[in-house]
Scaffold this active site. Structure first.
Site, PDB file in Angstrom:
ATOM      1  CG  HIS A 394      36.929  39.933  42.933  1.00 21.92           C
ATOM      2  ND1 HIS A 394      37.583  38.856  41.966  1.00 21.92           N
ATOM      3  CD2 HIS A 394      36.069  40.437  40.975  1.00 21.92           C
ATOM      4  CE1 HIS A 394      37.487  39.226  41.387  1.00 21.92           C
ATOM      5  NE2 HIS A 394      37.070  40.348  41.021  1.00 21.92           N
ATOM      6  CD  GLU A 395      33.459  42.317  41.485  1.00 23.35           C
ATOM      7  OE1 GLU A 395      32.794  44.044  41.008  1.00 23.35           O
ATOM      8  OE2 GLU A 395      33.486  41.403  40.588  1.00 23.35           O
ATOM      9  CG  HIS A 398      37.225  45.369  41.054  1.00 18.27           C
ATOM     10  ND1 HIS A 398      38.305  44.331  40.322  1.00 18.27           N
ATOM     11  CD2 HIS A 398      36.589  43.884  40.869  1.00 18.27           C
ATOM     12  CE1 HIS A 398      38.622  43.757  39.777  1.00 18.27           C
ATOM     13  NE2 HIS A 398      37.598  42.813  40.133  1.00 18.27           N
ATOM     14  CD  GLU A 427      38.802  41.625  37.106  1.00 13.94           C
ATOM     15  OE1 GLU A 427      38.795  40.452  37.833  1.00 13.94           O
ATOM     16  OE2 GLU A 427      38.367  42.383  37.096  1.00 13.94           O
ATOM     17  CG  HIS A 491      37.716  37.838  34.501  1.00 11.35           C
ATOM     18  ND1 HIS A 491      37.158  38.360  33.570  1.00 11.35           N
ATOM     19  CD2 HIS A 491      37.168  38.101  35.611  1.00 11.35           C
ATOM     20  CE1 HIS A 491      36.660  39.774  33.860  1.00 11.35           C
ATOM     21  NE2 HIS A 491      36.477  39.067  35.618  1.00 11.35           N
TER      22      HIS A 491
END
Length: 598
Positions: A394-395, A398, A427, A491
């Protein structure tokens, strides 16, 4: 025209990267089967940039480019079926333009075919002279962000439907950012008003969620030491080597995914470094409990036997194993699936630091460090480091978004919560591709699923989910779009496009995958037939890299994915029609596009 207050775009520097097409991957099959001449294949990135820049000025009425503007290429994409795309940042009279990014689209013969842009207007300054001095801007930025202000940079802020002269100031060691990270503050150069104040790092857990967990009294203490993945997994030292460093094969004993193979660097006969030469030097270091945003200051992880960690929190290296494993699996997913060479597609490794800060219960993608930062947990609510696999996927996504569309929130409240559709789309893409990292890794200790944060130990058994986002009661995620979504915390709002993606991949109704039961409803009661995760992921990645910009909202994302489906499979294809139905099923249609955007 509705336009958001968003975080600053990337510093405008000339960068010509390798093409980020889908060539050589399972997703690289356009419907037309077009072949290309050798001459076309040899088209240089420089000539594509020149053609795109020329086209942007020649088609100024569409691109919004005007006299006094300078376009600086940050990405060049050459599609296997022939199209070329150049992503630009913009400067006006030498000043970076916030919200001035655009993508110019060209044919195989370098003819102009269209544009995707953030600012929908020509940049014209209402005032040429700053009434506020740089020193005053720095003082104001330091005051509002409660940290140490750097030098004020004069910019043009074109993010809110107009163009204003402003200062951009980076504030480090901010007391208003978890872990003491940096913030970017934009100050109006005429009025002195704060135009935006945004954290530079992307936090996995929002301030709103942390407050909710505290109110519920939840204690997140996920199980660790879950055993070996394979009993025969052992380190393989290099023998007979005459010079160092060399690549070596080691074994990591992780907190959450058992024993895993790691590629490391052998620096001597009995010395090893946790750095992966097969993945452009990807490395994890120890922040030693400090709030470091400088990777060079992190302590290197070393070993004498190429075995890392023992699967328990008491061994500082165990968390590093999870981080290194998660990062390399994320890099593998992007390379194998899209041919993407690293997070920024520049053949450079990813970096991470574990044990970040003192009792930090979060994980971050930090553009300042250009690396991942993992906290150990606060010791109260979070008992373990946040190094699970889908957090890394996920990160790091980004980071991919930062390097491509640069999607930004519309505004940030005083508590640090972010709002708005572009930020929610960011997100969502992180959840979408983060879940794909799990499918790509296919680790038996962390079975692939469409859940996010399922190994964090939450009472609801997951943090977010893609099939029916509203089952996430912690963040109040939503399944469908309505006009108020534009002002929803990112989110929570991410559910709209995550739901559309799941419907596109797997379809509506009930389904069980890898032992997890899913149920995906639709806004209009329609039945959606999925086209498979492979094709759905190809479409969303193509849309991100070619047709999204910093201000892309959900209706823009619908258009972007339809264009991507046309590129890959054809305008009248089953895939194109499925994309249209998936967005309609979450109430995003051409007909209900907000009037200001028609």
């Amino acid at each position: 025209m509705r336009r958001p207050h968003i975080r600053s775009v990337a510093v405008a520097v000339v960068v010509t990267t390798a093409a980020t097409g889908l060539a050589g991957t399972a997703f690289a099959q356009p419907a037309t089967g077009t072949s290309h001449s050798a001459a076309a294949a040899r088209t240089s990135a420089a000539s594509v940039v020149t053609a795109a820049r020329t086209a942007a000025f020649a088609h100024a009425s569409e691109t919004g480019v005007s006299k006094g503007d300078e376009l600086r290429a940050v990405d060049v994409m050459i599609d296997p079926e022939g199209a070329r795309h150049v992503r630009f940042t913009r400067a006006h009279q030498g000043m970076p333009v916030l919200g001035g990014d655009l993508v110019v689209h060209l044919s195989e013969r370098l003819a102009y075919t269209g544009v995707t842009r953030a600012a929908d207007h020509t940049v014209r300054l209402a005032a040429d002279d700053a009434a506020v001095s740089p020193a005053q801007a720095e003082q104001k930025a330091a005051q509002v962000a409660k940290g140490d202000a750097g030098s004020a940079e004069l910019v043009v802020d074109a993010r809110d439907g107009a163009a204003a002269l402003a200062y951009r100031v980076t504030v480090s060691d901010s007391d208003t950012t978890q872990g003491g990270g940096s913030r970017t503050v934009v100050i109006d150069a005429v009025t002195g008003k704060v135009r935006s104040n945004t954290p530079d790092s992307d936090e996995f857990l929002s301030p709103k969620l942390l407050d909710t967990l505290r109110e519920r009294g939840e204690k997140l203490d996920p199980a660790t030491g879950i055993g070996s993945r394979a009993a025969t997994l052992t380190a393989s030292p290099v023998t007979g080597a005459t010079s160092y460093p060399v690549k070596a094969r080691g074994v990591g004993n992780s907190l959450f995914v058992g024993s895993v193979p790691l590629i490391t660097t052998q620096t001597g006969s009995t010395s090893y470094l946790l750095k992966d030469p097969a993945r452009w030097g990807t490395e994890t270091r120890d922040a030693m409990g400090q709030e470091l945003e400088d990777f060079s200051r992190g302590k290197k992880f070393t070993s004498t036997n190429n075995t890392w960690g023992n699967g328990t929190v008491s061994n500082r290296t165990s968390a590093a194993v999870d981080a290194q494993y998660g990062i390399t699996k994320t890099l593998d997913f992007y390379r194998k699936t899209f041919g993407r060479k690293g997070i920024e597609n520049n053949s450079k490794g990813a970096r991470a630091m574990v044990h970040f800060g003192n009792k930090v219960g979060n994980a971050f993608w930090d553009p300042t460090c250009d690396c991942m930062l993992y906290g150990d947990g606060d010791g109260s609510m979070f008992k373990k480091p946040l190094v699970v696999l889908d957090v890394s996927g996920h990160e790091l996504t980004h980071g991919v978004v930062d390097a491509t569309a640069g999607l930004e929130p519309t505004y940030v409240d005083e508590s640090g919560n972010q709002y708005g559709e572009p930020g929610a789309l960011n997100e969502s893409l992180a959840d979408i591709f983060g879940s794909n990292v799990e499918f790509s890794a296919n680790n038996i200790k962390d079975k692939p699923d469409y859940l996010v944060g399922e190994k964090l130990g939450l009472d609801q058994k997951f943090l977010r989910r893609l099939d029916q986002p509203s089952r996430d009661e912690l963040e109040g995620a939503i399944d469908y779009w309505d006009p108020s979504t534009y002002y929803t915390e990112v989110h929570a709002g991410s559910g709209v496009s995550s739901h559309a993606y799941y419907l596109l991949a797997e379809g509506s109704g009930s389904k069980t995958i890898n032992g997890v039961a899913y149920y995906s409803p639709t806004f209009d009661g329609s039945t959606v037939t999925g086209i498979g995760r492979t094709k759905a992921t190809a479409i969303f990645y193509r849309a991100l890299t070619r047709y999204m910009v910093s201000t892309t909202d959900f209706h823009d994302a619908r258009t972007a994915t339809l264009k991507a489906a046309t590129d890959l499979y054809g305008l009248n294809s089953t895939e194109y029609k499925a994309v249209n139905r998936a967005w309609a099923a979450v109430n995003v249609t051409k007909a209900n596009t907000p009037a200001a955007r028609n």
